[in-house]
Each structure stands twice: as structure tokens, then as C-alpha cells.
Scaffold this motif. Structure first.
Motif, PDB file in Angstrom:
ATOM      1  N   GLY A   9       0.871  -1.217  -0.367  1.00 38.00           N
ATOM      2  CA  GLY A   9      -0.164  -0.090   0.371  1.00 38.00           C
ATOM      3  C   GLY A   9       0.653   1.490  -0.161  1.00 38.00           C
ATOM      4  O   GLY A   9       1.887   1.215  -0.058  1.00 38.00           O
ATOM      5  N   LEU A  20      -1.197  -4.857  -4.560  1.00 37.28           N
ATOM      6  CA  LEU A  20      -0.524  -5.388  -3.242  1.00 37.28           C
ATOM      7  C   LEU A  20      -0.548  -7.003  -3.469  1.00 37.28           C
ATOM      8  O   LEU A  20      -0.690  -7.621  -4.182  1.00 37.28           O
ATOM      9  N   THR A 119      -4.326  -2.906   4.871  1.00 38.78           N
ATOM     10  CA  THR A 119      -2.607  -1.965   4.029  1.00 38.78           C
ATOM     11  C   THR A 119      -3.478  -0.577   3.496  1.00 38.78           C
ATOM     12  O   THR A 119      -4.887  -1.101   2.818  1.00 38.78           O
ATOM     13  N   VAL A 121      -3.970   2.263   0.670  1.00 42.37           N
ATOM     14  CA  VAL A 121      -4.471   2.834   0.018  1.00 42.37           C
ATOM     15  C   VAL A 121      -5.062   4.145  -0.463  1.00 42.37           C
ATOM     16  O   VAL A 121      -5.776   4.030   0.138  1.00 42.37           O
TER      17      VAL A 121
END
Length: 125
Positions: A9, A20, A119, A121
């Protein structure tokens, strides 16, 4: 111990790409379907891309043609290639593993078996 560990990310500008990765351990990789979900602040978690039992893929309509899910069985990893990112793609992205319900997977959010920690973004204009 089952672990799904995401990476990749970050913060990018609109139009850029990210990939990813999710490393899966502690489960029989071949018995589970793998997929990616996302959740933006104040929104419900939604499936972005996932595999069904027979290996067919499904995508959220808004990412079709831009995102691609693929996996490397030798590495026990699943990936999400995200191209042409847009601000509306900003969210926490989660890797997930789901035991098939018949021939399909990820039919019900509450029945997903395992989650990664997520994660972030972030896509800016």
C-alpha cells in the motif's frame, strides 16, 4: 497459526499504479479461495476482487478493467494489481481467505474465514 500479511500500500496520484501482495500461511492454500476487500471511512467493507473455487475471478464493477487479481501458488501469495487509480479507490485494503460454499466464495462478508490486518491505499488528485 493462520496469517495473512498484506504489503504494497501507499500514497499515489490519480492515474498511477500499485501492486498489493498478501503472504498466506497456516492454511492449506489449495482449499481456500483468496480475495481482496476494501473499506473506506464510514463505508461498509466490500469485495474488490476474488477467486471462486474453480479459479474464476470476480470484480467490483468499478474496478473492472483496472484491477487484476492473481496468485502465485508456489509462493503462497495473492496479488492485486491496481492500475489507473482514482481518488475513490482510497481505502484500507484487506486480504481474505474463504472456505468455499459449494462452488463459490465470498458470498457473505460475515462468513469470511480469515482476514489480514490491512494496508492503506491513498489516491490523491
Amino acid at each position: 497459526q493462520v496469517r495473512l500479511v498484506e504489503s504494497g500500500g501507499g500514497s499515489v496520484q490519480a492515474g498511477e499504479s500499485l501492486r498489493l501482495s498478501c503472504l498466506v500461511s497456516g492454511i492449506d492454500y489449495s482449499e481456500f479461495c483468496l480475495g481482496w476487500f476494501r473499506q473506506a471511512p464510514g463505508e461498509e467493507r466490500e469485495i474488490v476482487a476474488g477467486f471462486d473455487r474453480d479459479g474464476t475471478t470476480k470484480y467490483l464493477d468499478s474496478v473492472k478493467g483496472r484491477f487484476t487479481i492473481f496468485q502465485d501458488n508456489a509462493r503462497n501469495e495473492v496479488y492485486l494489481q491496481m492500475n489507473s487509480l482514482q481518488p475513490r479507490d482510497t481505502a484500507m485494503y484487506y486480504c481474505a481467505a474463504d472456505y468455499p460454499q459449494g462452488s463459490t466464495c465470498f458470498n457473505h462478508l460475515v462468513m469470511v474465514d480469515y482476514w489480514g490486518q490491512g494496508t492503506q491505499v491513498t489516491v490523491t488528485v
